[in-house]
Enzyme design. Sequence first.
Site, PDB file in Angstrom:
ATOM      1  N   CYS A 185      -4.788  -4.343 -32.217  1.00  0.00           N
ATOM      2  CA  CYS A 185      -5.454  -4.376 -33.511  1.00  0.00           C
ATOM      3  C   CYS A 185      -4.505  -3.717 -34.516  1.00  0.00           C
ATOM      4  CB  CYS A 185      -6.776  -3.605 -33.444  1.00  0.00           C
ATOM      5  SG  CYS A 185      -7.427  -3.260 -35.086  1.00  0.00           S
ATOM      6  N   LYS A 226       1.483  -8.673   6.851  1.00  0.00           N
ATOM      7  CA  LYS A 226       0.876  -8.087   5.659  1.00  0.00           C
ATOM      8  C   LYS A 226      -0.606  -7.800   5.889  1.00  0.00           C
ATOM      9  CE  LYS A 226       2.518  -8.574   1.777  1.00  0.00           C
ATOM     10  NZ  LYS A 226       3.370  -9.221   0.838  1.00  0.00           N
ATOM     11  N   GLU A 257       8.125  -0.913  11.764  1.00  0.00           N
ATOM     12  CA  GLU A 257       8.196   0.061  10.661  1.00  0.00           C
ATOM     13  C   GLU A 257       7.113  -0.265   9.646  1.00  0.00           C
ATOM     14  OE1 GLU A 257      12.032  -0.609   8.896  1.00  0.00           O
ATOM     15  OE2 GLU A 257      12.956  -0.552  10.868  1.00  0.00           O
ATOM     16  N   CYS A 263      -9.227   1.618 -38.134  1.00  0.00           N
ATOM     17  CA  CYS A 263      -9.968   1.216 -36.936  1.00  0.00           C
ATOM     18  C   CYS A 263     -10.430   2.481 -36.195  1.00  0.00           C
ATOM     19  CB  CYS A 263      -9.067   0.352 -36.062  1.00  0.00           C
ATOM     20  SG  CYS A 263      -9.860  -0.197 -34.562  1.00  0.00           S
ATOM     21  N   GLU A 306      13.395   1.487   0.064  1.00  0.00           N
ATOM     22  CA  GLU A 306      12.392   1.175  -0.943  1.00  0.00           C
ATOM     23  C   GLU A 306      12.194   2.403  -1.827  1.00  0.00           C
ATOM     24  OE1 GLU A 306      11.555  -1.907  -0.447  1.00  0.00           O
ATOM     25  OE2 GLU A 306       9.664  -2.271  -1.497  1.00  0.00           O
ATOM     26  N   SER A 350      14.882 -11.761   1.678  1.00  0.00           N
ATOM     27  CA  SER A 350      13.480 -11.329   1.761  1.00  0.00           C
ATOM     28  C   SER A 350      13.005 -11.571   3.194  1.00  0.00           C
ATOM     29  CB  SER A 350      12.662 -12.058   0.711  1.00  0.00           C
ATOM     30  OG  SER A 350      12.172 -13.247   1.219  1.00  0.00           O
ATOM     31  N   LYS A 367       5.759  -1.308   6.128  1.00  0.00           N
ATOM     32  CA  LYS A 367       6.334  -2.078   5.021  1.00  0.00           C
ATOM     33  C   LYS A 367       5.972  -1.329   3.748  1.00  0.00           C
ATOM     34  CE  LYS A 367       6.882  -6.735   3.257  1.00  0.00           C
ATOM     35  NZ  LYS A 367       7.011  -6.338   1.876  1.00  0.00           N
ATOM     36  N   LYS A 375      11.258  -5.921  13.608  1.00  0.00           N
ATOM     37  CA  LYS A 375      12.667  -6.319  13.665  1.00  0.00           C
ATOM     38  C   LYS A 375      13.154  -6.332  15.100  1.00  0.00           C
ATOM     39  CE  LYS A 375      13.411  -3.942   9.313  1.00  0.00           C
ATOM     40  NZ  LYS A 375      13.868  -2.732   8.645  1.00  0.00           N
ATOM     41  N   ASP A 408       5.593  -0.326  -0.062  1.00  0.00           N
ATOM     42  CA  ASP A 408       5.292  -1.147  -1.220  1.00  0.00           C
ATOM     43  C   ASP A 408       5.886  -0.520  -2.478  1.00  0.00           C
ATOM     44  OD1 ASP A 408       4.286  -3.261  -2.544  1.00  0.00           O
ATOM     45  OD2 ASP A 408       2.202  -2.603  -2.530  1.00  0.00           O
ATOM     46  N   CYS A 410     -10.818  -7.666 -33.791  1.00  0.00           N
ATOM     47  CA  CYS A 410     -11.092  -6.365 -33.185  1.00  0.00           C
ATOM     48  C   CYS A 410     -12.610  -6.122 -33.144  1.00  0.00           C
ATOM     49  CB  CYS A 410     -10.408  -5.278 -34.001  1.00  0.00           C
ATOM     50  SG  CYS A 410     -10.820  -3.633 -33.429  1.00  0.00           S
ATOM     51  N   ASP A 417       1.530 -16.168  -1.641  1.00  0.00           N
ATOM     52  CA  ASP A 417       2.048 -16.794  -0.418  1.00  0.00           C
ATOM     53  C   ASP A 417       1.413 -18.160  -0.179  1.00  0.00           C
ATOM     54  OD1 ASP A 417       3.856 -14.872   0.118  1.00  0.00           O
ATOM     55  OD2 ASP A 417       2.635 -13.783   1.567  1.00  0.00           O
ATOM     56  N   CYS A 470     -13.408  -3.025 -35.684  1.00  0.00           N
ATOM     57  CA  CYS A 470     -13.226  -3.027 -37.138  1.00  0.00           C
ATOM     58  C   CYS A 470     -13.115  -4.431 -37.714  1.00  0.00           C
ATOM     59  CB  CYS A 470     -11.992  -2.211 -37.515  1.00  0.00           C
ATOM     60  SG  CYS A 470     -10.459  -3.022 -37.079  1.00  0.00           S
TER      61      CYS A 470
HETATM   62  S1  IVH Z   1      13.887  -4.944   6.050  1.00  0.00           S
HETATM   63  C1  IVH Z   1      16.829  -8.459   6.017  1.00  0.00           C
HETATM   64  N1  IVH Z   1      12.099  -3.070   6.282  1.00  0.00           N
HETATM   65  O1  IVH Z   1      10.074  -5.917   1.931  1.00  0.00           O
HETATM   66  C2  IVH Z   1      15.644  -7.572   6.084  1.00  0.00           C
HETATM   67  N2  IVH Z   1      12.097  -4.384   4.290  1.00  0.00           N
HETATM   68  O2  IVH Z   1       9.671  -8.850   1.869  1.00  0.00           O
HETATM   69  C3  IVH Z   1      15.601  -6.639   4.970  1.00  0.00           C
HETATM   70  N3  IVH Z   1      10.394  -3.703   2.660  1.00  0.00           N
HETATM   71  O3  IVH Z   1      12.998  -6.820   0.219  1.00  0.00           O
HETATM   72  C4  IVH Z   1      14.319  -5.986   4.740  1.00  0.00           C
HETATM   73  N4  IVH Z   1       9.551  -2.043   3.833  1.00  0.00           N
HETATM   74  O4  IVH Z   1      11.932  -4.574  -0.297  1.00  0.00           O
HETATM   75  C5  IVH Z   1      12.589  -4.058   5.496  1.00  0.00           C
HETATM   76  N5  IVH Z   1      10.594  -1.315   6.598  1.00  0.00           N
HETATM   77  C6  IVH Z   1      11.076  -2.299   5.835  1.00  0.00           C
HETATM   78  C7  IVH Z   1      10.546  -2.599   4.564  1.00  0.00           C
HETATM   79  C8  IVH Z   1      11.077  -3.656   3.826  1.00  0.00           C
HETATM   80  C9  IVH Z   1       9.490  -2.718   2.684  1.00  0.00           C
HETATM   81  C10 IVH Z   1      10.535  -4.664   1.555  1.00  0.00           C
HETATM   82  C11 IVH Z   1      11.935  -4.864   1.072  1.00  0.00           C
HETATM   83  C12 IVH Z   1      12.231  -6.311   1.261  1.00  0.00           C
HETATM   84  C13 IVH Z   1      10.862  -6.896   1.290  1.00  0.00           C
HETATM   85  C14 IVH Z   1      10.845  -8.174   2.069  1.00  0.00           C
END
Ligand code: IVH
Length: 679
Positions: free
Chosen positions: A434, A322, A123, A440, A183, A93, A125, A298, A127, A416, A48, A419
């Site tokens: 190797c 994050k 919510e 080896c 996800e 994204s 996020k 959101k 991974d 290596c 970032d 060996c």
């Molecule tokens: S909403 C238009 N909600 O984060 C908004 N995304 O950096 C659509 N992700 O591509 C995304 N948890 O893969 C949303 N609770 C959540 C999420 C989430 C993980 C991921 C998702 C997205 C990425 C964005």
Amino acid sequence: MTGSGTEIYQMKQSEVKARIDVLRVQIEEHNNRYYVLNQPVISDFDYDILLNELDTLEKKFPEFASDDSPTRRVGSDLTKEFKQVEHTYPMLSLGNTYNEDEIREFDNRVRKTISQPIDYVCESKFDGASISITYKNGVLFRAVTRGDGNKGDDVTSNVKTIKTVPLKISGKDIPAEFVIRGEILMPRAVFNKLNEERLKNGLVPFANPRNSAAGTLKLLDPRIVASRSLDCMVYFLLAEKLPYDNHFDNLKEAARWGFNVAESIRLCRNIDEVIQFISYWETERKNLPYDTDGVVIKVNSLSLQKELGFTAKSPRWAIAYKYKAEEASTRLLSVTFQIGRTGAVTPVANLEPVLLSGSTVKRATLHNADQIALLDLHTDDMVYVEKGGEIIPKIVGVDHSSRNENSKKIVFITNCPECGSALMKNDGEANHFCPNYLHCPPQIKGRIEHFISRKAMDIDGLGEETVDLLFNKKLIKNISDLYDLRMDQLIPLERMGEKSATNIISSIKKSIDTPYHRVLFALGIRHVGETVAKTIASRFKTIDDLINADVEQLTNVYEIGPKIAASIVAYFSDEDNLEMIKRLKSAGISFSSGSESAPSGNSLQGKTIVISGVFLEHSRDEYKDMIERNGGKNSASVSGNTSFIIAGENMGQSKKEKADSLGVPMISESEFLKIIGKE
Ligand code: IVH
């Protein structure tokens, strides 16, 4: 990071352009590592920082802005292996924030456009790897990865194997066609187990559950995907007409239809409640079975979302917060290079012990040569160590400012360490290896350990230590030597009594009856795991058929790609391997699909049988073979003549409907195996 505005303005035009070009190339490289190779070498935070620097420069110098810039396009996971499909709604994204101030700035921006009170939904996020699933008339129609945001890879057959993705739903107010996004996750427990197995099999472990989930989603064999217990959490519903006018109620409705919606989701009346949610989950998230790396915030009302709209890359109505991964700073003492069973070289950093997330860290993984070069690592450097979901911590950055004058650049080895052979690297692969396959020591010992392991020849009483001992005493040089071992050689060894020696000898003898497909797996041919071994054993009935097969014959087999084929051909073109197989044969080991794996008889005499879906116990080819061996006939399509269908997971919808309408019975794979007397 580019400093203050004045500093930027002091840069010459040509310097700005050059910096922009460098940043774009670097970011594209990191995108490729993250989305396609699933092997990132920097943390999200450092990524970032690069993206921010580029964004700032492009804003101050709009003459250099470009639609191709990574600031305007989402990173792409597109690959050549899958059909590409256009998204009905682009997959965007999210903007990232890292502190409370940035969250409050987001709230201020939203409230500048909207004057009424705003409800936010918070919510976790998740991974993992994002997925977009389309349902038509309540039936799963298609599942597509994010790709480049406009089109993605069609991974429907893989997603259909995920238990928490309903294949068919029912309930009220279900739109005739809708898209649900979520996800794909790999629970930490599954990830740890998978990596243990990969290490045991001499494969490079996955770095973390996200990479592992994303990699699994792109596998070509849905049976392997099914075996990896992926999970799917949904967080976004899209349709022409949705059941409710707000995001929160729509997600709750999706949960009633059978989708997995996180319980942590919360409706917040103001930004203070949002901040409370973030701080509560900062520690609580560690108790979840899967990784989350932040919180997504959101705007709840769909009409307000519409009013706020989108930038080129992300919605203005949502933002991600994050969490910073737990990091510690310590000194790099040295780097050692380890050689695995397949010869793969893994660089390992030896560190001054440091406390991180409650445990002392002394070693960290460095993945490969590229990462060492990217980090420009020197001995004595102060490095940042991060512990995410992975078992082994990793080095994510270097404090170049505190570099000691005498410290030396870490140079990746050319030979290596075990060996002395010159290391090699294949195009498109990240790791050096190797090539001294035969001589080896860690490769030989690793192969023997793999050969005796439970899923291979299952030889009890022989552990890593005993293999080491036998190898060092020159009693075994390869796997076939095991079958020549004698009691009088074992008994005099350290910590070995008559009883242990008897155990070992009898368990080696017992292993002679191991079925052919497991023997093939036990040989440890690169890229031939358990499933591939089963597939080739059912297609090439004897080892001689397999030895004589060329790349073309091998790639004609469903699920065998050029990489596996080349590895098999290379293995059998080696005289020493052929000699070893000859000795294993004369020890009595079976190298053919005999009666043990496929009982024959006439229990299916006169029956016409259709195979449909994905199977867990055997491959489709094996089932075909079993039908024929038992007097039955295999047919591709369902008709009035069909006696029954062997139905696997996710069997084709049209076949199912036809079978229902014709009253053709459907049986599971285990019922079938019972009928032919196999189970
Ligand atoms: S909403 C238009 N909600 O984060 C908004 N995304 O950096 C659509 N992700 O591509 C995304 N948890 O893969 C949303 N609770 C959540 C999420 C989430 C993980 C991921 C998702 C997205 C990425 C964005």
